[in-house]
Scaffold this active site. Structure first.
Site, PDB file in Angstrom:
ATOM      1  N   ARG A  50       4.721 -12.603  -6.065  1.00  0.00           N
ATOM      2  CA  ARG A  50       3.978 -11.446  -6.554  1.00  0.00           C
ATOM      3  C   ARG A  50       2.527 -11.534  -6.098  1.00  0.00           C
ATOM      4  O   ARG A  50       1.906 -10.527  -5.752  1.00  0.00           O
ATOM      5  CB  ARG A  50       4.049 -11.350  -8.077  1.00  0.00           C
ATOM      6  CG  ARG A  50       3.131 -10.265  -8.642  1.00  0.00           C
ATOM      7  CD  ARG A  50       3.337  -9.962 -10.115  1.00  0.00           C
ATOM      8  NE  ARG A  50       3.623 -11.121 -10.919  1.00  0.00           N
ATOM      9  CZ  ARG A  50       2.714 -12.005 -11.364  1.00  0.00           C
ATOM     10  NH1 ARG A  50       1.439 -11.873 -11.024  1.00  0.00           N
ATOM     11  NH2 ARG A  50       3.076 -13.009 -12.134  1.00  0.00           N
ATOM     12  N   TYR A 103      -0.818  16.537  -2.794  1.00  0.00           N
ATOM     13  CA  TYR A 103       0.599  16.195  -2.902  1.00  0.00           C
ATOM     14  C   TYR A 103       1.007  16.211  -4.373  1.00  0.00           C
ATOM     15  O   TYR A 103       0.286  15.720  -5.240  1.00  0.00           O
ATOM     16  CB  TYR A 103       0.833  14.828  -2.276  1.00  0.00           C
ATOM     17  CG  TYR A 103       2.148  14.178  -2.632  1.00  0.00           C
ATOM     18  CD1 TYR A 103       3.358  14.829  -2.408  1.00  0.00           C
ATOM     19  CD2 TYR A 103       2.173  12.915  -3.206  1.00  0.00           C
ATOM     20  CE1 TYR A 103       4.559  14.244  -2.750  1.00  0.00           C
ATOM     21  CE2 TYR A 103       3.374  12.305  -3.539  1.00  0.00           C
ATOM     22  CZ  TYR A 103       4.569  12.982  -3.314  1.00  0.00           C
ATOM     23  OH  TYR A 103       5.750  12.406  -3.655  1.00  0.00           O
ATOM     24  N   ASP A 176      -6.374   9.708   1.757  1.00  0.00           N
ATOM     25  CA  ASP A 176      -4.940   9.548   1.963  1.00  0.00           C
ATOM     26  C   ASP A 176      -4.657   9.920   3.420  1.00  0.00           C
ATOM     27  O   ASP A 176      -4.754  11.088   3.801  1.00  0.00           O
ATOM     28  CB  ASP A 176      -4.173  10.456   1.007  1.00  0.00           C
ATOM     29  CG  ASP A 176      -2.663  10.268   1.088  1.00  0.00           C
ATOM     30  OD1 ASP A 176      -2.161   9.823   2.148  1.00  0.00           O
ATOM     31  OD2 ASP A 176      -1.969  10.585   0.107  1.00  0.00           O
ATOM     32  N   LYS A 201       6.392   6.822   5.120  1.00  0.00           N
ATOM     33  CA  LYS A 201       6.385   7.930   6.059  1.00  0.00           C
ATOM     34  C   LYS A 201       6.237   7.427   7.494  1.00  0.00           C
ATOM     35  O   LYS A 201       7.076   6.694   7.981  1.00  0.00           O
ATOM     36  CB  LYS A 201       5.293   8.923   5.664  1.00  0.00           C
ATOM     37  CG  LYS A 201       5.266   9.307   4.180  1.00  0.00           C
ATOM     38  CD  LYS A 201       6.590   9.726   3.591  1.00  0.00           C
ATOM     39  CE  LYS A 201       6.488  10.442   2.257  1.00  0.00           C
ATOM     40  NZ  LYS A 201       6.153   9.603   1.094  1.00  0.00           N
TER      41      LYS A 201
END
Length: 383
Positions: A50, A103, A176, A201
């Protein structure tokens, strides 16, 4: 390595051959924990995955190189990255300016998760610098949050100009960069403080992984992000990190083909009698064309358009395509089509961010452009 070309860095940054066996492909380090050389004696800096994992480290180094950042952080999704960033830079009573066509998932994060916690936000037309100035609250606004191009209306914001506005108010500029990808645009070089990606993406590029990333060159902010990344725990797993890393190796050639195809699709749609409006920064008619040309390498693979006959005609066209798959998401090698109002942006229905009901969004893939144009032609034909 920042003095080397983009494609060279995409293939080599963080991906040196294994010193033990010479493997040229990065390993998938599928381990949760690491042997220590005595109590507190870490071996190569790893103790628990982690906190850090060698495969994730390779991805973070590569992404940072491509965005010309000093620090990179990989997450389990783009929204996990956004949430971690907001918990790092936000606080109850603080305020963020967001795009007025953000978005849907980003809007939902602000409106349903962080606003109840006490973080305020104001949507603004980021293509209008006066609107940005009016939305900023000096002493209260901690960040201006930019998407450029925006999702799904492909608005183009002037990153350098908004950076000046944000910094004058003592706020950070967050960009972004998902639609553009690191290949087409590097916001940190234009004055941004943090870059956000949904690596699902274009960075991954093959519709087979979900991930996110944050990139910055602010050392103090990076230390806080590193702490929150570990404390919150929404990190990228080793296999997901490896898939994104593999995708980055071909990002440059893919983005060139995406852009080539999108330009042809946009030109076709702009002349089609059943199309009322086309949103694509590569068109001379796009109001943000000049800014996009100045700050982007190419204009990308995303195209949106409005169907002249209204919402039901737009929905019908989405259902008639054969090569464009009806699906959410974007940025893969295959072409996708969707109706934002009923799909990716349903969460903004009835708000000031609501998208036009007759809007169709395309993620133009890397198939043969003539085939894609023919598919849209038959889908838009009156049945």
């Amino acid at each position: 390595m920042t003095d080397q070309g983009f494609s060279t860095r995409a293939i080599h940054a963080g991906q040196r051959p294994d010193p033990g066996n010479g493997a040229v492909a990065p390993a998938i380090w599928a381990t949760s924990t690491y042997a220590q050389d005595g109590v507190g004696g870490l071996r190569s800096g790893y103790e628990y995955s982690r906190s850090a994992n060698p495969t994730r480290t390779a991805l973070e180094e590569c992404l940072a190189s491509l965005e010309q950042a000093d620090h990179g952080f990989a997450f389990a999704s783009g929204l996990a990255a956004e949430d971690t960033l907001l918990r790092t830079i936000g606080r109850p009573g603080a305020h963020v300016v967001i795009p007025d066509d953000a978005y849907g998932g980003t809007y939902r994060t602000f409106a349903r998760v962080h606003e109840p916690w006490g973080l305020g936000y104001t949507p603004a037309a980021l293509t209008d610098l006066d609107a940005v100035r009016a939305a900023v609250r000096p002493g209260e606004t901690t960040a201006v949050w930019v998407e450029t191009p925006t999702n799904p209306l492909l608005g183009v914001a002037d990153i350098a100009a908004i950076a000046d506005i944000a910094h004058a108010a003592g706020a950070l500029l967050v960009v972004d960069n998902t639609f553009a990808s690191p290949y087409l645009q590097q916001p940190l070089t234009l004055g941004a403080d943090v870059v956000v990606h949904s690596t699902t993406k274009y960075c991954g590029g093959h519709s087979d992984v979900v991930g996110g990333a944050l990139l910055t060159s602010d050392g103090e902010l990076a230390e806080r992000l590193r702490y929150f990344q570990n404390a919150i725990g929404g990190v990228a797993g080793p296999f997901d990190a490896w898939l994104v890393l593999r995708g980055l190796r071909t990002l440059a050639v893919r983005m060139e083909r995406h852009s080539d195809n999108a330009e042809q699709v946009a030109a076709f749609l702009a002349e089609h009698p059943r199309v009322a409006q086309v949103y694509y920064p590569g068109l001379d008619s796009h109001p943000g064309h000049a800014v996009a040309k100045a700050q982007m390498r190419r204009f990308g693979g995303m195209v949106s358009f409005r169907v002249a006959d209204g919402e039901e005609a737009a929905v019908a066209a989405c259902g008639r395509t054969e090569l464009f798959t009806l699906a959410e998401s974007l940025g893969g090698v295959e072409s996708l089509i969707e109706h934002p109002g009923r799909m990716t942006h349903a969460s903004v229905a009835g708000t000031e961010l609501e998208v036009p009901a007759d809007l169709v969004r395309l993620s133009v893939g890397i198939e043969d452009a003539d085939d894609l144009v023919a598919d849209l032609e038959q889908a838009l034909a009156v049945g």
